[in-house]
Design a protein around this motif. Structure first.
Motif, PDB file in Angstrom:
ATOM      1  N   MET A   1       0.824  -1.399   0.083  1.00  0.00           N
ATOM      2  CA  MET A   1      -0.055   0.078   0.056  1.00  0.00           C
ATOM      3  C   MET A   1       0.790   1.253   0.049  1.00  0.00           C
ATOM      4  SD  MET A   1      -3.249   0.480   2.338  1.00  0.00           S
ATOM      5  CE  MET A   1      -3.425   2.245   1.955  1.00  0.00           C
ATOM      6  N   SER A   2       0.354   2.243  -0.816  1.00  0.00           N
ATOM      7  CA  SER A   2       1.428   3.356  -0.974  1.00  0.00           C
ATOM      8  C   SER A   2       1.254   4.363   0.453  1.00  0.00           C
ATOM      9  CB  SER A   2       0.740   4.094  -2.015  1.00  0.00           C
ATOM     10  OG  SER A   2      -0.252   5.048  -1.627  1.00  0.00           O
ATOM     11  N   SER A   3       0.313   3.933   1.302  1.00  0.00           N
ATOM     12  CA  SER A   3       0.509   4.928   2.488  1.00  0.00           C
ATOM     13  C   SER A   3       1.438   4.477   3.360  1.00  0.00           C
ATOM     14  CB  SER A   3      -0.831   5.054   3.045  1.00  0.00           C
ATOM     15  OG  SER A   3      -1.085   4.133   4.367  1.00  0.00           O
ATOM     16  N   SER A   4       1.764   3.359   3.355  1.00  0.00           N
ATOM     17  CA  SER A   4       2.857   2.716   4.172  1.00  0.00           C
ATOM     18  C   SER A   4       4.096   3.052   3.650  1.00  0.00           C
ATOM     19  CB  SER A   4       2.840   1.141   4.219  1.00  0.00           C
ATOM     20  OG  SER A   4       3.198   0.627   3.009  1.00  0.00           O
ATOM     21  N   VAL A   5       4.163   3.200   2.216  1.00  0.00           N
ATOM     22  CA  VAL A   5       5.447   3.689   1.609  1.00  0.00           C
ATOM     23  C   VAL A   5       5.711   5.120   2.019  1.00  0.00           C
ATOM     24  CG1 VAL A   5       6.560   4.469  -0.428  1.00  0.00           C
ATOM     25  CG2 VAL A   5       5.291   2.175  -0.309  1.00  0.00           C
ATOM     26  N   ALA A   6       4.518   5.820   2.156  1.00  0.00           N
ATOM     27  CA  ALA A   6       4.945   7.357   2.515  1.00  0.00           C
ATOM     28  C   ALA A   6       5.286   7.436   4.119  1.00  0.00           C
ATOM     29  CB  ALA A   6       3.427   8.022   2.693  1.00  0.00           C
ATOM     30  N   GLU A   7       4.574   6.580   4.804  1.00  0.00           N
ATOM     31  CA  GLU A   7       5.139   6.431   6.329  1.00  0.00           C
ATOM     32  C   GLU A   7       6.528   5.937   6.341  1.00  0.00           C
ATOM     33  OE1 GLU A   7       2.443   3.824   8.428  1.00  0.00           O
ATOM     34  OE2 GLU A   7       0.644   5.323   7.984  1.00  0.00           O
ATOM     35  N   GLU A   8       6.809   5.030   5.590  1.00  0.00           N
ATOM     36  CA  GLU A   8       8.141   4.515   5.502  1.00  0.00           C
ATOM     37  C   GLU A   8       9.231   5.759   5.253  1.00  0.00           C
ATOM     38  OE1 GLU A   8       9.394   1.749   6.815  1.00  0.00           O
ATOM     39  OE2 GLU A   8      11.492   2.721   6.425  1.00  0.00           O
ATOM     40  N   LYS A   9       9.029   6.283   4.220  1.00  0.00           N
ATOM     41  CA  LYS A   9       9.678   7.547   3.876  1.00  0.00           C
ATOM     42  C   LYS A   9       9.818   8.481   4.751  1.00  0.00           C
ATOM     43  CE  LYS A   9      10.564  10.803   0.315  1.00  0.00           C
ATOM     44  NZ  LYS A   9      11.617  11.510   0.942  1.00  0.00           N
ATOM     45  N   HIS A  10       8.753   8.799   5.584  1.00  0.00           N
ATOM     46  CA  HIS A  10       8.676   9.950   6.564  1.00  0.00           C
ATOM     47  C   HIS A  10       9.710   9.567   7.666  1.00  0.00           C
ATOM     48  CE1 HIS A  10       7.167  13.131   8.796  1.00  0.00           C
ATOM     49  NE2 HIS A  10       6.648  12.353   9.749  1.00  0.00           N
ATOM     50  N   ARG A  11       9.441   8.156   8.019  1.00  0.00           N
ATOM     51  CA  ARG A  11      10.126   7.852   9.119  1.00  0.00           C
ATOM     52  C   ARG A  11      11.700   8.059   8.845  1.00  0.00           C
ATOM     53  NH1 ARG A  11       6.608   3.713  10.313  1.00  0.00           N
ATOM     54  NH2 ARG A  11       7.535   2.119   8.793  1.00  0.00           N
ATOM     55  N   THR A  12      12.193   7.516   7.519  1.00  0.00           N
ATOM     56  CA  THR A  12      13.545   7.541   6.965  1.00  0.00           C
ATOM     57  C   THR A  12      13.878   9.108   7.124  1.00  0.00           C
ATOM     58  OG1 THR A  12      13.038   5.926   5.612  1.00  0.00           O
ATOM     59  CG2 THR A  12      15.257   6.855   5.507  1.00  0.00           C
ATOM     60  N   ASP A  13      13.114  10.006   6.484  1.00  0.00           N
ATOM     61  CA  ASP A  13      13.503  11.426   6.674  1.00  0.00           C
ATOM     62  C   ASP A  13      13.871  12.036   8.153  1.00  0.00           C
ATOM     63  OD1 ASP A  13      13.298  11.551   4.150  1.00  0.00           O
ATOM     64  OD2 ASP A  13      11.186  12.542   3.992  1.00  0.00           O
ATOM     65  N   SER A  14      12.892  11.621   8.993  1.00  0.00           N
ATOM     66  CA  SER A  14      12.909  11.974  10.346  1.00  0.00           C
ATOM     67  C   SER A  14      14.278  11.430  10.847  1.00  0.00           C
ATOM     68  CB  SER A  14      11.874  11.250  11.238  1.00  0.00           C
ATOM     69  OG  SER A  14      10.528  11.828  10.746  1.00  0.00           O
ATOM     70  N   ALA A  15      14.480  10.042  10.663  1.00  0.00           N
ATOM     71  CA  ALA A  15      15.867   9.594  11.095  1.00  0.00           C
ATOM     72  C   ALA A  15      17.254  10.448  10.680  1.00  0.00           C
ATOM     73  CB  ALA A  15      15.855   8.012  10.854  1.00  0.00           C
ATOM     74  N   ASN A  16      17.058  10.703   9.241  1.00  0.00           N
ATOM     75  CA  ASN A  16      18.145  11.535   8.882  1.00  0.00           C
ATOM     76  C   ASN A  16      18.324  12.737   9.443  1.00  0.00           C
ATOM     77  OD1 ASN A  16      18.474   9.380   7.038  1.00  0.00           O
ATOM     78  ND2 ASN A  16      17.596  10.435   5.188  1.00  0.00           N
ATOM     79  N   ILE A  17      17.167  13.512   9.509  1.00  0.00           N
ATOM     80  CA  ILE A  17      17.178  15.031  10.165  1.00  0.00           C
ATOM     81  C   ILE A  17      17.751  14.933  11.559  1.00  0.00           C
ATOM     82  CG2 ILE A  17      16.227  16.980  10.887  1.00  0.00           C
ATOM     83  CD1 ILE A  17      13.999  16.394   8.713  1.00  0.00           C
ATOM     84  N   LEU A  18      17.319  13.529  12.249  1.00  0.00           N
ATOM     85  CA  LEU A  18      17.698  13.381  13.559  1.00  0.00           C
ATOM     86  C   LEU A  18      19.314  13.082  13.816  1.00  0.00           C
ATOM     87  CD1 LEU A  18      15.977  13.092  15.982  1.00  0.00           C
ATOM     88  CD2 LEU A  18      15.599  10.677  15.697  1.00  0.00           C
ATOM     89  N   LEU A  19      19.778  12.539  12.669  1.00  0.00           N
ATOM     90  CA  LEU A  19      21.169  12.296  12.770  1.00  0.00           C
ATOM     91  C   LEU A  19      22.199  13.561  12.748  1.00  0.00           C
ATOM     92  CD1 LEU A  19      23.356   9.915  11.928  1.00  0.00           C
ATOM     93  CD2 LEU A  19      23.609  10.783   9.606  1.00  0.00           C
TER      94      LEU A  19
END
Lengths: 671, 671
Positions: A1-19
């Motif tokens: 499902m594409s909404s889980s892709v969006a969530e996954e991407k959002h999580r990765t983005d958050s983790a990157n900024i967190l870094l």
């Protein structure tokens, strides 16, 4: 499902900024420890690079982010490329938007999602607050005392530097071609582009040490002023060279050359005008409204107007960064004086914070991108050539220009200062941002790699050696910036650096070029009174025919003090009065007193407590001497003036002769 | 050439942002004029909507932005969708990246580039500073005095509200189905989702008027506290309902229901823990380092840690906004006390500015999107139903809960306050952000349109009528928040609102629920001393066996003042002492004094000038009465204590009996 892709991407983005946040926090803590222990060999920017390198290596070798899948499609029969592609996979629609990029080729193929930011993010989000803050925090007084020299170093020096670097590296490119790759596609214009990119100096480390050690104010002003303004020159130069590059593919094309030259001048003027206009509008708003009663509204307007100047310039295809720099300088020069006390603090602190975070982020990112950027081109010969070129070009910039400037400067730039300026040729955020902006071709990738190495080396080696170098060069430290001038005048011989203090004058300003003096007086008598609450009242300085307008524009505060005691201007005026007799009689840009028929009676009312302060102020004149309302404060003086300027010049002169009776002198000065 | 496309896009982007900046500037100026003229019927947010509507209409009808071109491609044979599509058009490569969207369908077809922002931009960039600021600026003292009622309104009230709205609108949906569209795809869960979205109240306008008019502090605290916390409830509720929705397509599914319930509770707890942890770490850093010597470092850490709490929550699939709210509250409660004076100002001003800009931006955008959003679904029956539901649900929330709360409250919530709370049910930024986040289906689009209308109406009508309503309801204004309590106690009968002042006690706090009292004491005796410099020293309150740890954690400042005179806690403690005899002997959560064998001698040294202030402080006790270092300040008292808590309780009690000799009372309180 594409909404889980969006969530996954959002999580990765958050983790990157967190870094990056973690990296910034780490840098801040370490730097605090170093500051506590008064260790000066590593500045926060140098440290941010180190941590960035470590994290970058970890990311690279741990495969932190997975790559994306790429699908290649061919489309031939359309005459225009679409903006959106909709892909139907098993009855689901997926939208793809065009990646707006200056590169025609895709070069992030295999390592797509490794922490990378859009280069435009640096240019449009991170750099503007840094540059604005540089302009906003210019130490105005010492900056303007050295304005001629600073402009010389910034404009001529940067051009010299770019050309010298371009020439030297081109020599090395030719060596490389003859030895290894005859078809190596890197011409003279590319070398010149590299020269322009790497000519933007950024001695943030050096200046931080200067500030901490309270180094000689003129050296500080020269270096800071040069670095701030040469960013603008380098940025505009780079865009002009790129324009030339894209217009021509052959050898020398005079049409394209002049187009680039025109663009260089046009962008500079346009940016200057827009930045200035934004400040003028802001200053006028704050002057004529009482919006300062609500500091949050005032600060918001200030912030939004400054940002708007950037966006207007970008929307008009000018250079927003340069606009923001001029906006910062003029906001500090005019608007700042109209702000409420609270907003003064708020704006300074806001931009200080933005600058601090953005700067450290960029330097961290530099460290990280050394590993995560997957298209580095290390060319040993070019790198060696580049390092030699950077050193030689700095020498070609500083020493000849200092020699020439010393011919005209009242206060010479001594050799030890010249050596220090030579030494302080660090490269930083601007060079990096300019280099990362286009990394499509192999040549641009080589430039990017080389710039990274130059930034690292200069920040660590030159930045780290600043304190040592100051000792070796025997440069004065512990100078109180406010007391520096009178100190010199009071005991000329006691300063431990005889080079600096052998100028014979009492209040000296470093540059004596008439253009700047005249501009400064124009600013002092007209612009400042129009844009701020400062005096002298325009009703005195403007010709009589403009009286209604002048009355309307003059702030009530201006009548109380005929020249504002704003600390950035007094030296130039004093200097004028104390020993510059040739310029003394009238503000030079005044129109001839043609409207001499309308006599205006101006009564300068003395406020009692001002009069009481008079004796104190006179003794303190050396330090902060522009409180010349004092000269007429002890009694009510009614002066009949035949034309606009003469009243003011008489008061002005009065200050020079230290409170002689008004009437006696006045006759002399009548035009 | 693609670089010119990039430039073109960049210019358009700049112009779009410029438009919003212009809109904000316009709003700021107008609001300043209104403030000057003391016009309160239109708040800045209401005005931002008006200007947004005007600009939106202009954009819509002038075709300000052109649309993009779309190309449809079919791809069938892959088992996974690619992340990047490269299109080759006439030998040029163009990169297309996957639009990460929660919608499977593309619905922005024809009007692609009309000023729209990614809905996630609101949720991830604009809302966090608003919510953080709400938490950070909670009026702590009055908030905690009413914590029980606030939590009741926020949790139970919001749930009640969501269910009532869901039920009523479902009724109207059924009417719509029976009259027009039997196949209208909008079920009860969709109505419940709407109910949850629209249950987030945002009385920013009302609170601004309250602040200006200095309305009764308890009303202010109740309303502000409720609105802040119910945002969190609504956000988590919406995500739980969505989770339920995506898990089931049939009627009621108990498994999915309990999964959603679990997610609701889990997200709440998780967000609370992460927000709290971020604050605790920040507080401890500032307590045990002297990083406050460099306010820029301190402010940066504060900002980065708070942002990090948001990102951590998002990376863990929790709700960052709720985390940031708890982080804001705890940062204000603990960390704020450890900040240097300069950083206190800086952090407050920074978040105030971010909040101001973000809030006005969102309201402007609401106005604009009324016109530029091209998929509005106006359903008259649903809209009428929604308005009725909003009013009824607010009544079902406020009146029954107030009645129940009044049974337990010492200080009742009078009817006029209840009416005012009923009236202050404005909807704002949170409801909008929740609604715009998913607008894929027709039902979601109808929700979005209806939410917009509700926001506009409530902000204009209810926001505009606040002043009038305060007059009609005869609600006290001009109350000094600090003096409010003693005033009431001194002249009980002179207050013009007899409902408010008929509580018999001297220092009263509104809620008497034991859980909150006990939590509060735990906070006061353990958490605050651990996390801040506040007293009492942990060496006194912790059991003897923990002495080394306690000594290590206790700040040197804590010994000077046994209870910190932080303004948010004193009422609860005083209250306890003055008339709450049942809770008086010991901090209730203390472990039994098992380690009673090790006797610790604690010397409380009196600082002379503190002693000098003693008499003053005693007389001023009503206003700010927690300066109880005074009770032992006038002489050196050496107390031999058998176990941890008793010393403190004796000192504590000492305060209550107003400086009776220490020894006499102490015996009584020994456990």
């Amino acid at each position: 499902m594409s909404s889980s892709v969006a969530e996954e991407k959002h999580r990765t983005d958050s983790a990157n900024i967190l870094l990056f946040i973690a990296l910034l926090l780490l840098t801040i803590f370490t730097i605090w420890l170093l500051k506590r222990k008064r260790i000066r060999f590593l500045h926060e920017t140098g440290l941010a690079i180190v941590y960035g390198l470590i994290i970058g290596a970890v990311i690279k070798y741990t495969n932190y982010n997975s790559s994306g899948r790429i699908h290649y499609l061919n489309m031939t029969s359309t005459n225009e490329t679409p903006d959106v592609v909709v892909l139907t996979v098993d009855n689901s629609n997926f939208t793809y938007t065009k990646q707006v990029s200056t590169c025609q080729q895709l070069h992030q193929d295999e390592e797509l999602q490794k922490i990378t930011f859009d280069p435009e993010f640096f240019f449009n989000i991170l750099l503007p607050p840094i540059i604005f803050y540089a302009g906003y925090s210019l130490k105005k007084r010492h900056f303007f005392r050295n304005i001629g020299s600073i402009l010389t170093f910034a404009f001529i020096g940067t051009l010299v530097s770019a050309v010298v670097i371009g020439g030297i590296t081109y020599g090395f490119v030719l060596i490389h071609k003859s030895l290894y790759e005859p078809n190596f596609a890197f011409g003279f214009i590319d070398c010149l582009l590299f020269g322009a990119i790497v000519s933007a100096t950024d001695p943030v480390t050096v200046l931080a040490v200067f500030k901490e050690l309270k180094v000689d104010v003129d050296l500080d002003a020269l270096l800071f002023g040069e670095s701030v303004l040469n960013d603008a020159v380098a940025i505009v130069l780079v865009s002009a060279i790129k324009k030339y590059q894209s217009a021509t593919s052959a050898a020398f094309d005079s049409g394209a050359f002049f187009a680039s030259l025109g663009s260089f001048i046009g962008v500079f003027l346009g940016s200057f005008v827009i930045g200035g206009l934004a400040s003028i509008i802001t200053a006028l708003i704050f002057k004529f409204t009482k919006i300062g009663e609500f500091p949050i509204l005032e600060t918001s307007i200030f912030f939004l107007m400054s940002w708007a100047s950037f966006l207007i310039a970008e929307a008009l295809s000018l250079t927003g960064i340069v606009t923001v720099l001029f906006c910062g300088i003029t906001q500090a020069h005019y608007t700042y004086n109209n702000l409420s006390a609270e907003s003064k603090g708020r704006t300074r602190q806001l931009f200080e914070l933005l600058n601090f975070l953005a700067e450290n982020f960029i330097f961290s990112y530099m460290g990280i991108s050394m590993f995560t950027y997957s298209h580095h081109k290390f060319n040993a010969i070019f790198i060696v050539g580049a390092f030699i070129a950077v050193i030689v070009s700095r020498a070609c910039n500083i020493y000849p220009l200092s020699f020439l400037l010393n011919l005209g400067r009242k206060k010479k730039i001594p050799y030890n200062m010249q050596h220090m300026m030579m030494f302080a040729g660090l490269r930083g955020a601007i060079a990096f941002t300019l280099a990362i902006r286009t990394t499509c071709t192999e040549g641009e990738q080589m430039i990017f790699t080389t710039v990274l190495l130059i930034v690292f080396t200069t920040v660590w080696v030159l930045g780290g050696g600043t304190t040592q170098m100051l000792t070796w060069l025997n440069i004065k430290v512990g100078v109180d910036p406010d007391a520096a001038i009178p100190q010199e005048s009071d005991n000329n011989t006691s300063t431990n650096n005889s080079d600096v203090s052998n100028a014979p004058t009492r209040h000296k300003y470093a540059d004596s070029a008439w253009m700047f003096k005249n501009w400064y007086k124009f600013d002092q008598y007209y612009l400042k009174p129009i844009l701020t609450h400062a005096g002298p009242p325009l009703t005195n300085t403007l010709p009589g025919c403009c009286y209604p307008l002048a009355k309307c524009l003059t702030s009530p505060h201006a009548y109380a003090s005929s020249i504002e005691n704003d600390s950035d201007t007094d030296f130039i005026l004093n200097d004028d009065v104390a020993f510059g007799n040739q310029n003394q009689t009238n503000p030079p840009t005044l129109p001839p007193s043609g409207g001499a028929t309308n006599m205006t009676e101006v009564k300068l009312e003395a406020v009692p407590q001002v009069a009481g302060d008079a004796s104190n102020d006179i003794t303190k004149r050396d330090a902060n001497s522009a409180k010349n309302d004092v000269t007429v404060a002890s009694e009510d003086v009614t002066i009949t003036r035949p034309s606009g300027p003469s009243l003011f010049s008489s008061i002005h002169h009065e200050m020079a002769v230290e409170m002689e009776p008004v009437g006696k002198k006045e006759a002399k000065n009548q035009v």
